[in-house]
Design a protein around this motif. Sequence first.
Motif, PDB file in Angstrom:
ATOM      1  N   MET A   1       0.851  -1.204   0.000  1.00 27.11           N
ATOM      2  CA  MET A   1       0.000   0.000   0.000  1.00 27.11           C
ATOM      3  C   MET A   1       0.885   1.253   0.000  1.00 27.11           C
ATOM      4  O   MET A   1       1.790   1.381   0.820  1.00 27.11           O
ATOM      5  CB  MET A   1      -0.889  -0.009   1.241  1.00 27.11           C
ATOM      6  N   GLN A   2       0.634   2.164  -0.885  1.00 28.36           N
ATOM      7  CA  GLN A   2       1.436   3.378  -0.967  1.00 28.36           C
ATOM      8  C   GLN A   2       0.885   4.444  -0.022  1.00 28.36           C
ATOM      9  O   GLN A   2      -0.319   4.583   0.153  1.00 28.36           O
ATOM     10  CB  GLN A   2       1.405   3.913  -2.405  1.00 28.36           C
ATOM     11  N   PRO A   3       1.779   5.198   0.610  1.00 28.24           N
ATOM     12  CA  PRO A   3       1.300   6.277   1.469  1.00 28.24           C
ATOM     13  C   PRO A   3       0.681   7.378   0.627  1.00 28.24           C
ATOM     14  O   PRO A   3       0.956   7.489  -0.571  1.00 28.24           O
ATOM     15  CB  PRO A   3       2.580   6.763   2.153  1.00 28.24           C
ATOM     16  N   ALA A   4      -0.135   8.192   1.284  1.00 28.62           N
ATOM     17  CA  ALA A   4      -0.823   9.265   0.556  1.00 28.62           C
ATOM     18  C   ALA A   4       0.174  10.255  -0.032  1.00 28.62           C
ATOM     19  O   ALA A   4      -0.049  10.807  -1.095  1.00 28.62           O
ATOM     20  CB  ALA A   4      -1.785   9.970   1.502  1.00 28.62           C
ATOM     21  N   CYS A   5       1.270  10.484   0.643  1.00 29.52           N
ATOM     22  CA  CYS A   5       2.217  11.484   0.173  1.00 29.52           C
ATOM     23  C   CYS A   5       3.583  11.170   0.759  1.00 29.52           C
ATOM     24  O   CYS A   5       3.700  10.411   1.704  1.00 29.52           O
ATOM     25  CB  CYS A   5       1.792  12.875   0.606  1.00 29.52           C
ATOM     26  N   ARG A   6       4.593  11.748   0.163  1.00 25.71           N
ATOM     27  CA  ARG A   6       5.939  11.558   0.679  1.00 25.71           C
ATOM     28  C   ARG A   6       6.612  12.910   0.816  1.00 25.71           C
ATOM     29  O   ARG A   6       6.508  13.744  -0.085  1.00 25.71           O
ATOM     30  CB  ARG A   6       6.763  10.690  -0.264  1.00 25.71           C
ATOM     31  N   ALA A   7       7.302  13.092   1.924  1.00 20.95           N
ATOM     32  CA  ALA A   7       8.032  14.349   2.101  1.00 20.95           C
ATOM     33  C   ALA A   7       9.199  14.377   1.125  1.00 20.95           C
ATOM     34  O   ALA A   7       9.998  13.443   1.089  1.00 20.95           O
ATOM     35  CB  ALA A   7       8.539  14.455   3.532  1.00 20.95           C
ATOM     36  N   PRO A   8       9.312  15.423   0.301  1.00 27.15           N
ATOM     37  CA  PRO A   8      10.478  15.536  -0.585  1.00 27.15           C
ATOM     38  C   PRO A   8      11.761  15.538   0.239  1.00 27.15           C
ATOM     39  O   PRO A   8      11.783  16.084   1.346  1.00 27.15           O
ATOM     40  CB  PRO A   8      10.277  16.889  -1.273  1.00 27.15           C
ATOM     41  N   PHE A   9      12.803  14.903  -0.296  1.00 21.65           N
ATOM     42  CA  PHE A   9      14.046  14.820   0.484  1.00 21.65           C
ATOM     43  C   PHE A   9      15.257  15.022  -0.411  1.00 21.65           C
ATOM     44  O   PHE A   9      15.189  14.871  -1.627  1.00 21.65           O
ATOM     45  CB  PHE A   9      14.142  13.463   1.197  1.00 21.65           C
ATOM     46  N   GLU A  10      16.374  15.358   0.233  1.00 21.76           N
ATOM     47  CA  GLU A  10      17.641  15.522  -0.490  1.00 21.76           C
ATOM     48  C   GLU A  10      18.789  15.348   0.488  1.00 21.76           C
ATOM     49  O   GLU A  10      18.620  15.450   1.708  1.00 21.76           O
ATOM     50  CB  GLU A  10      17.722  16.915  -1.123  1.00 21.76           C
ATOM     51  N   LEU A  11      19.959  15.085  -0.057  1.00 20.51           N
ATOM     52  CA  LEU A  11      21.167  15.016   0.764  1.00 20.51           C
ATOM     53  C   LEU A  11      21.743  16.418   0.927  1.00 20.51           C
ATOM     54  O   LEU A  11      21.681  17.233   0.004  1.00 20.51           O
ATOM     55  CB  LEU A  11      22.227  14.127   0.097  1.00 20.51           C
ATOM     56  N   TYR A  12      22.295  16.660   2.109  1.00 15.01           N
ATOM     57  CA  TYR A  12      22.972  17.936   2.314  1.00 15.01           C
ATOM     58  C   TYR A  12      24.030  17.777   3.403  1.00 15.01           C
ATOM     59  O   TYR A  12      24.045  16.777   4.124  1.00 15.01           O
ATOM     60  CB  TYR A  12      21.971  19.036   2.693  1.00 15.01           C
ATOM     61  N   THR A  33      32.627  16.029   5.703  1.00 11.07           N
ATOM     62  CA  THR A  33      31.806  15.483   6.790  1.00 11.07           C
ATOM     63  C   THR A  33      30.664  14.664   6.183  1.00 11.07           C
ATOM     64  O   THR A  33      30.342  14.812   4.998  1.00 11.07           O
ATOM     65  CB  THR A  33      31.230  16.615   7.660  1.00 11.07           C
ATOM     66  N   PRO A  34      30.042  13.796   6.997  1.00  9.94           N
ATOM     67  CA  PRO A  34      28.978  12.934   6.478  1.00  9.94           C
ATOM     68  C   PRO A  34      27.778  13.734   5.970  1.00  9.94           C
ATOM     69  O   PRO A  34      27.402  14.750   6.561  1.00  9.94           O
ATOM     70  CB  PRO A  34      28.559  12.111   7.705  1.00  9.94           C
ATOM     71  N   LEU A  35      27.185  13.258   4.885  1.00  9.43           N
ATOM     72  CA  LEU A  35      25.960  13.877   4.383  1.00  9.43           C
ATOM     73  C   LEU A  35      24.760  13.329   5.148  1.00  9.43           C
ATOM     74  O   LEU A  35      24.768  12.194   5.602  1.00  9.43           O
ATOM     75  CB  LEU A  35      25.796  13.594   2.890  1.00  9.43           C
ATOM     76  N   GLU A  36      23.742  14.152   5.259  1.00  8.64           N
ATOM     77  CA  GLU A  36      22.507  13.762   5.935  1.00  8.64           C
ATOM     78  C   GLU A  36      21.345  13.919   4.960  1.00  8.64           C
ATOM     79  O   GLU A  36      21.462  14.638   3.969  1.00  8.64           O
ATOM     80  CB  GLU A  36      22.251  14.693   7.123  1.00  8.64           C
ATOM     81  N   VAL A  37      20.223  13.277   5.282  1.00  6.48           N
ATOM     82  CA  VAL A  37      19.004  13.472   4.495  1.00  6.48           C
ATOM     83  C   VAL A  37      18.160  14.537   5.198  1.00  6.48           C
ATOM     84  O   VAL A  37      17.975  14.487   6.412  1.00  6.48           O
ATOM     85  CB  VAL A  37      18.183  12.165   4.405  1.00  6.48           C
ATOM     86  N   ARG A  38      17.697  15.500   4.427  1.00  5.88           N
ATOM     87  CA  ARG A  38      16.741  16.448   5.007  1.00  5.88           C
ATOM     88  C   ARG A  38      15.461  16.427   4.177  1.00  5.88           C
ATOM     89  O   ARG A  38      15.487  16.168   2.971  1.00  5.88           O
ATOM     90  CB  ARG A  38      17.318  17.849   5.119  1.00  5.88           C
ATOM     91  N   TYR A  39      14.367  16.725   4.846  1.00  4.52           N
ATOM     92  CA  TYR A  39      13.041  16.610   4.235  1.00  4.52           C
ATOM     93  C   TYR A  39      12.362  17.979   4.215  1.00  4.52           C
ATOM     94  O   TYR A  39      12.633  18.828   5.066  1.00  4.52           O
ATOM     95  CB  TYR A  39      12.157  15.665   5.057  1.00  4.52           C
ATOM     96  N   ASP A  40      11.476  18.121   3.274  1.00  8.60           N
ATOM     97  CA  ASP A  40      10.597  19.284   3.290  1.00  8.60           C
ATOM     98  C   ASP A  40       9.333  18.861   4.022  1.00  8.60           C
ATOM     99  O   ASP A  40       8.330  18.467   3.402  1.00  8.60           O
ATOM    100  CB  ASP A  40      10.296  19.722   1.850  1.00  8.60           C
ATOM    101  N   LEU A  41       9.380  18.926   5.342  1.00  9.81           N
ATOM    102  CA  LEU A  41       8.234  18.449   6.133  1.00  9.81           C
ATOM    103  C   LEU A  41       7.028  19.359   5.978  1.00  9.81           C
ATOM    104  O   LEU A  41       5.880  18.919   6.119  1.00  9.81           O
ATOM    105  CB  LEU A  41       8.623  18.340   7.617  1.00  9.81           C
ATOM    106  N   ASP A  42       7.284  20.624   5.659  1.00  6.39           N
ATOM    107  CA  ASP A  42       6.149  21.543   5.472  1.00  6.39           C
ATOM    108  C   ASP A  42       5.260  21.081   4.323  1.00  6.39           C
ATOM    109  O   ASP A  42       4.058  21.337   4.318  1.00  6.39           O
ATOM    110  CB  ASP A  42       6.665  22.958   5.194  1.00  6.39           C
TER     111      ASP A  42
END
Lengths: 431, 93
Positions: A1-12, A33-42
């Motif tokens: 089952m697919q979720p209704a939406c996904r928060a866009p994400f990128e490495l930074y 330094t290590p990259l992290e994933v950040r999301y557009d939670l808004d």
Amino acid sequence: MQPACRAPFELYSKESGKSYGNQPLSICDESFTPLEVRYDLDAVKGQVTRASIEAGPANMWRYTSLLPIPEGFEPDLPVGFTPLVKAKNLGKRVGSNNLYVKNDAVCFPTLSFKDRVVAVALANARHFGFEVVGCSSTGNLANSVAAQAARLGLKACILVPADLEPAKILNTQVYGARLVRIDGNYDHVNRLCSLIADQYNWGFVNVNLRPYYAEGSKSVGFEIAEQLGWRLPDNVVVPMAGGSLIRKIKKAFDELLYLGLVEAKPVRFFGAQATGCSPISTAVKQDTETITPQRPNTIARSLAIGNPADGPYASRMIREVGGYAEDVSDVEVVAGIQELAETEGIFTETAGGVTTAVTARLLAQGRIGTDELTVSVITGNGLKTTDALAGRYELGRAVRPRLGDFEEYLAELDGPTAVAPELEPELIPAD
Amino acid sequence: MSIRVMLPAAFARHTDGTKQVDSQAATLPALVEDLGTKFPQLGSHIKDEDGRLRKFINVYVNDEDIRFLGGDTYQFQDRDEVMFIPSIAGGLR
């Protein structure tokens, strides 16, 4: 089952602020330094709700909206959503009225929390087109990469320290993975993987796929909050190897808070290590984020990373939230395994023995209060490290199948008074 | 006295793709300076605000973490092989 939406994400990169989009890359080429994933939670605020999550499958994919999963990926392995157990008996033993055990000793498919991180990493490995995946591992990650690569039809090449527990080696080979034993400790293996990743176009889950991989750990945190009735605990005790998991559980709590799915409250994080490999707990005790590497010497091999990549960040976070870190001897690790098994029926590997023993010590020290809601995170299954218990139990002699012999045997063990009294007549079921 | 220095792919953007270089530096701080001379762009990126090698970069000398050899005080030996590896896979410096 697919979720209704996904928060866009990128490495930074947290250090340089540079964005890297989505690609198999783990290091910022400006700050190294290590990259992290950040999301557009808004973008998903108000759309990702308790109800939308609860409507999802009964596994970690119910949180896909908040994980870095590529578009089009249809997860079909039911990883995660492991039990959160109210540990009344263990709590009584160690002085807590409000103790829970998050039991990833039963995570699917290979009985450790690494199944979560590998699920996310391999979803991305396939998306990026890797035909070969790999990892450096102290055992659990090896098992998980081997199993899930088999399921996805990817080739796996897995590097481990030569002295790894036999069960973890077998549990890697059985899935058809190529396993290479390296004559060195985990830090040596890790370094070699880094060199291989520079040369070969392979997807190393804990090297060039690491930012995605690490995010899978967040599902532990999401589950704890949901299983507590969408509330946060007072304390979380987490085993630390590279130091990533403890930070990702906090990240999960922070994201739920940002989305308004839980109420704000202070949560303290406590790190657990074995004294024979305790670079992060040492740093926390010294109130610093400078990690001094150690040469590991402990039976808790899955935590035996002497040079932990996320160590400075883990130390910083623990101290910022008013937590602490402790480490325990190998004797205490074994006692912790036995105590958890005897009180709650949960058989954990050595890392879980570390966590259990550290939880007990933190309660004894008064750093964790008796009535505070505390979650002890158990990350792997005891069947993989049975050698840690070698010599602890006797088989005893074989007894002839006769009642008299049985009673004689009990008397031998416990003395004549220990023999069970005869059943009262009224308790004997009627024919 | 000469040592061989291996540079990771993450450095390549600042070294025009060079991944191996020889140096006569006697210690790690001297080597960092030497790399900065040979590759000015790299030099500015691998040092922190105090001019020291960034803590997220590991340095190995012939398979051994340089911190177990004395760190900045270790005197390189002729033909030492020195490897720089970012911390993501090998812990951190």
